[in-house]
Design a protein around this motif. Structure first.
Motif, PDB file in Angstrom:
ATOM      1  N   ARG A   1       0.858  -1.140   0.032  1.00 18.70           N
ATOM      2  CA  ARG A   1       0.027  -0.157   0.036  1.00 18.70           C
ATOM      3  C   ARG A   1       0.794   1.284   0.040  1.00 18.70           C
ATOM      4  O   ARG A   1       0.513   2.296  -0.725  1.00 18.70           O
ATOM      5  CB  ARG A   1      -0.751  -0.017   1.119  1.00 18.70           C
ATOM      6  N   LEU A   2       1.923   1.407   0.776  1.00 14.53           N
ATOM      7  CA  LEU A   2       2.846   2.566   0.830  1.00 14.53           C
ATOM      8  C   LEU A   2       3.389   2.862  -0.573  1.00 14.53           C
ATOM      9  O   LEU A   2       3.273   3.907  -1.039  1.00 14.53           O
ATOM     10  CB  LEU A   2       3.857   2.076   1.771  1.00 14.53           C
ATOM     11  N   LEU A   3       3.867   1.783  -1.361  1.00 11.72           N
ATOM     12  CA  LEU A   3       4.501   2.013  -2.596  1.00 11.72           C
ATOM     13  C   LEU A   3       3.329   2.378  -3.755  1.00 11.72           C
ATOM     14  O   LEU A   3       3.549   3.425  -4.377  1.00 11.72           O
ATOM     15  CB  LEU A   3       5.216   0.915  -3.053  1.00 11.72           C
ATOM     16  N   LEU A   4       2.297   1.894  -3.710  1.00  6.33           N
ATOM     17  CA  LEU A   4       1.037   2.131  -4.736  1.00  6.33           C
ATOM     18  C   LEU A   4       0.554   3.423  -4.188  1.00  6.33           C
ATOM     19  O   LEU A   4       0.188   4.286  -5.181  1.00  6.33           O
ATOM     20  CB  LEU A   4       0.050   0.957  -4.484  1.00  6.33           C
ATOM     21  N   ALA A   5       0.755   4.053  -2.883  1.00  8.14           N
ATOM     22  CA  ALA A   5      -0.083   5.114  -2.516  1.00  8.14           C
ATOM     23  C   ALA A   5       1.050   6.232  -3.245  1.00  8.14           C
ATOM     24  O   ALA A   5       0.357   7.178  -3.676  1.00  8.14           O
ATOM     25  CB  ALA A   5      -0.091   5.432  -1.144  1.00  8.14           C
ATOM     26  N   VAL A   6       2.106   6.018  -2.954  1.00  6.89           N
ATOM     27  CA  VAL A   6       3.177   7.136  -3.487  1.00  6.89           C
ATOM     28  C   VAL A   6       3.050   7.056  -4.974  1.00  6.89           C
ATOM     29  O   VAL A   6       3.101   8.104  -5.532  1.00  6.89           O
ATOM     30  CB  VAL A   6       4.773   6.597  -3.147  1.00  6.89           C
ATOM     31  N   LEU A   7       3.052   6.085  -5.710  1.00  4.68           N
ATOM     32  CA  LEU A   7       2.901   5.746  -7.030  1.00  4.68           C
ATOM     33  C   LEU A   7       1.953   6.540  -7.675  1.00  4.68           C
ATOM     34  O   LEU A   7       1.884   7.584  -8.608  1.00  4.68           O
ATOM     35  CB  LEU A   7       3.017   4.226  -7.336  1.00  4.68           C
ATOM     36  N   PHE A   8       0.571   6.205  -7.074  1.00  8.01           N
ATOM     37  CA  PHE A   8      -0.679   6.527  -7.830  1.00  8.01           C
ATOM     38  C   PHE A   8      -0.688   8.152  -7.435  1.00  8.01           C
ATOM     39  O   PHE A   8      -1.487   8.843  -8.169  1.00  8.01           O
ATOM     40  CB  PHE A   8      -1.892   5.712  -7.321  1.00  8.01           C
TER      41      PHE A   8
ATOM     42  N   PHE B   1       1.255   9.920 -10.099  1.00  2.00           N
ATOM     43  CA  PHE B   1       0.688  10.002 -11.226  1.00  2.00           C
ATOM     44  C   PHE B   1      -0.433  10.929 -11.150  1.00  2.00           C
ATOM     45  O   PHE B   1      -0.658  12.020 -12.164  1.00  2.00           O
ATOM     46  CB  PHE B   1      -0.236   8.714 -11.451  1.00  2.00           C
ATOM     47  N   LEU B   2      -1.116  11.195  -9.903  1.00  2.00           N
ATOM     48  CA  LEU B   2      -2.470  12.112  -9.982  1.00  2.00           C
ATOM     49  C   LEU B   2      -1.694  13.597  -9.950  1.00  2.00           C
ATOM     50  O   LEU B   2      -2.261  14.295 -10.518  1.00  2.00           O
ATOM     51  CB  LEU B   2      -3.083  11.891  -8.715  1.00  2.00           C
ATOM     52  N   LEU B   3      -0.679  13.611  -9.166  1.00  2.00           N
ATOM     53  CA  LEU B   3       0.024  14.966  -9.131  1.00  2.00           C
ATOM     54  C   LEU B   3       0.668  15.476 -10.482  1.00  2.00           C
ATOM     55  O   LEU B   3       0.305  16.511 -10.991  1.00  2.00           O
ATOM     56  CB  LEU B   3       1.459  15.048  -8.235  1.00  2.00           C
ATOM     57  N   THR B   4       0.915  14.607 -11.311  1.00  2.00           N
ATOM     58  CA  THR B   4       1.631  14.904 -12.722  1.00  2.00           C
ATOM     59  C   THR B   4       0.406  15.107 -13.614  1.00  2.00           C
ATOM     60  O   THR B   4       0.435  16.027 -14.753  1.00  2.00           O
ATOM     61  CB  THR B   4       2.570  13.873 -13.231  1.00  2.00           C
ATOM     62  N   SER B   5      -0.714  14.537 -13.401  1.00  2.00           N
ATOM     63  CA  SER B   5      -2.037  14.776 -14.111  1.00  2.00           C
ATOM     64  C   SER B   5      -2.732  15.919 -13.852  1.00  2.00           C
ATOM     65  O   SER B   5      -3.072  16.721 -14.957  1.00  2.00           O
ATOM     66  CB  SER B   5      -2.957  13.526 -14.049  1.00  2.00           C
ATOM     67  N   VAL B   6      -2.430  16.514 -12.814  1.00  2.00           N
ATOM     68  CA  VAL B   6      -3.533  17.764 -12.239  1.00  2.00           C
ATOM     69  C   VAL B   6      -2.746  18.975 -12.873  1.00  2.00           C
ATOM     70  O   VAL B   6      -3.423  19.812 -13.327  1.00  2.00           O
ATOM     71  CB  VAL B   6      -3.404  17.741 -10.913  1.00  2.00           C
TER      72      VAL B   6
ATOM     73  N   LEU C   1       8.647   6.247 -13.450  1.00  2.00           N
ATOM     74  CA  LEU C   1       9.408   5.049 -14.163  1.00  2.00           C
ATOM     75  C   LEU C   1      10.115   4.188 -12.911  1.00  2.00           C
ATOM     76  O   LEU C   1       9.779   2.949 -12.813  1.00  2.00           O
ATOM     77  CB  LEU C   1      10.206   5.283 -15.101  1.00  2.00           C
ATOM     78  N   ILE C   2      10.762   5.092 -11.941  1.00  2.00           N
ATOM     79  CA  ILE C   2      11.629   4.375 -10.905  1.00  2.00           C
ATOM     80  C   ILE C   2      10.587   3.688 -10.055  1.00  2.00           C
ATOM     81  O   ILE C   2      10.723   2.347  -9.749  1.00  2.00           O
ATOM     82  CB  ILE C   2      12.513   5.334 -10.468  1.00  2.00           C
ATOM     83  N   LEU C   3       9.363   4.319  -9.856  1.00  2.00           N
ATOM     84  CA  LEU C   3       8.366   3.503  -8.601  1.00  2.00           C
ATOM     85  C   LEU C   3       7.840   2.336  -9.464  1.00  2.00           C
ATOM     86  O   LEU C   3       7.600   1.724  -8.892  1.00  2.00           O
ATOM     87  CB  LEU C   3       7.355   4.655  -8.262  1.00  2.00           C
ATOM     88  N   THR C   4       7.471   2.529 -10.598  1.00  2.00           N
ATOM     89  CA  THR C   4       6.726   1.480 -11.665  1.00  2.00           C
ATOM     90  C   THR C   4       7.796   0.215 -11.475  1.00  2.00           C
ATOM     91  O   THR C   4       7.482  -1.035 -11.320  1.00  2.00           O
ATOM     92  CB  THR C   4       6.517   2.008 -12.891  1.00  2.00           C
ATOM     93  N   LEU C   5       8.960   0.532 -11.729  1.00  2.00           N
ATOM     94  CA  LEU C   5       9.906  -0.678 -11.919  1.00  2.00           C
ATOM     95  C   LEU C   5      10.277  -1.365 -10.506  1.00  2.00           C
ATOM     96  O   LEU C   5      10.340  -2.612 -10.508  1.00  2.00           O
ATOM     97  CB  LEU C   5      11.458  -0.217 -12.254  1.00  2.00           C
TER      98      LEU C   5
END
Length: 443
Positions: free
Chosen positions: A86-93, A96-101, A354-358
């Protein structure tokens, strides 16, 4: 416990089992067949980037399945495994949300992130639905046979919609190649590779006959799609997975080094001319089926926004590219995606994304595999998840798969990731079935 309480407990378990079976099959058929199969590729609407393949009914079914799956997961005794780590996915998404906004198309980005989170939740609950490994194999086998039946039905009775035609507006050069009920020959080919993996698992866990039929039908269809990469990768991944399973010291070189080299030879050949010339001298198509122009264009765009990227779903097929006219002198502006998952993640969210995804898709699975107990390490279930994982991380070098909301390959890949995590903490379940099997999700 009183007999009444015991009876009530058994009744609750029976209802959960029935709900799990229904949701498992509904999700499988929705993703692998869809509610609108056999799309006509000759209509002009197929060229409109704003006309997606989604519909109101598709969205309603998707939301209903998500709601049902979430309710099932919340009521399940192992609900603590949902959406891990959850921690990693919370940071990742969140990234994503920040870069999208802050992107040029925030609505597209936010919608894409929400859909990706929903699919991740679905995948994290999916393996909680079967009662056992044998039940999982049975449902997987039946679902795959239904999918193959629909695909072959199209070839026999709807050839104009199931076989690429010369009258298609986007890629008439694919005429004669099979796609079945899938939107493109490449997606059909990838699905058939996974179908073959399912067949091997079904053959060893539930029904030998059903497994052999699935393997045979999948391989025949795969050859007729003309998908050279997927056709070559099927035996290649089987060999690589065997080596990965039996030679522990090769695991990091295969997963990390192999994916790195694969992307270097593929994308690197497009960016670095000497490397491309070297690959050409080896007799390999250095353009990788005309993807080279797309990768060069993507790299030049990424160089302008390396930290934040362009936002989720905010680069390819946006109006800035599609209607750029002659301002950008390359046909690549009309591409639907970057044909490389790693490059597209970087374009969407920069190198931090990309790093978080890898970390999520390569490093954590490697850690989970290293923790799998010896009695589960060579189990058919573990082998299935490893094959799916290896195929996807390599295939991602030539196709955009990561975070594609309704993509069946991405969904299958995600539940394989969760499967490896569950196997890393599983306990061997001994029963009297003809085939010994480890528990699916009994930590």
């Amino acid at each position: 416990m009183s007999s009444a309480a015991h009876s009530e407990d058994r009744s609750t378990q029976a209802r959960m089992a029935a709900a799990g079976t229904f949701l498992f099959m509904a999700m499988f058929l929705f993703l692998w067949i869809s509610i609108d199969p056999f799309v006509d590729l000759t209509g002009e609407a197929i060229l409109d980037p704003s006309a997606g393949n989604s519909s109101r009914l598709n969205q309603i079914v998707s939301l209903a399945l998500f709601a049902g799956t979430l309710c099932y997961g919340v009521l399940h005794p192992m609900r603590n495994v949902i959406l891990q780590p959850r921690l990693l996915l919370a940071v990742l998404f969140t990234w994503f949300l920040l870069t999208s906004v802050i992107s040029a198309h925030p609505v597209l980005g936010i919608k894409g992130v929400v859909l990706s989170v929903m699919m991740a939740v679905n995948a994290s609950i999916y393996l909680l639905m079967p009662d056992s490994e044998r039940h999982f194999a049975k449902m997987l086998g039946i679902g795959t046979l239904v999918m193959l039946a629909v695909a072959y039905y199209g070839i026999l009775f709807k050839p104009s919609l199931a076989i690429h035609q010369a009258s298609e507006l986007r890629e008439p050069m694919n005429a004669g190649l099979w796609r079945g009920h899938f939107p493109h020959k490449n997606s059909a080919a990838a699905a058939m590779v996974l179908g073959a993996f399912f067949g091997f698992f079904v053959m060893n866990t539930w029904s030998r006959l059903a497994g052999i039929v699935i393997i045979a039908l999948s391989c025949v269809f795969l050859v007729h799609t003309g998908g050279k990469t997927s056709t070559a990768m099927l035996p290649g991944i089987l060999i690589l997975a065997w080596l990965f399973e039996h030679a522990r010291f090769m695991r990091i070189p295969i997963a990390v080094g192999g994916v790195g080299l694969f992307n270097l030879f593929a994308v690197g050949s497009a960016v670095f001319i000497p490397l491309g010339e070297f690959i050409s001298r080896l007799g390999i198509d250095a353009t990788f089926t005309n993807r080279a122009d797309i990768w060069r264009f993507a790299f030049s765009a990424l160089a302008e926004h390396p930290l934040l990227g362009y936002g989720f779903r905010a680069f390819w097929q946006t109006e800035e590219l599609v209607y750029s006219g002659g301002s950008v002198e390359t046909w690549a502006v009309a591409a639907a995606n970057g044909h490389n998952s790693y490059l597209d993640v970087a374009l969407m969210s920069g190198f931090p994304g990309l790093i978080l995804t890898l970390i999520w898709v390569i490093l954590l699975p490697l850690r989970d595999i290293s923790r799998i107990a010896p009695d589960c390490e060579h189990a058919h279930l573990t082998r299935l998840f490893i094959r799916i994982w290896l195929y996807t991380i390599f295939h991602a070098g030539l196709e955009t798969l990561f975070f594609e909301g309704g993509n069946l390959i991405w969904f299958t890949f995600m539940f394989a990731l969760y499967g490896l995590h569950l196997q890393s903490s599983a306990v061997l379940k001994v029963d009297r079935q003809p085939v010994k099997r480890s528990t699916m999700a009994h930590a």
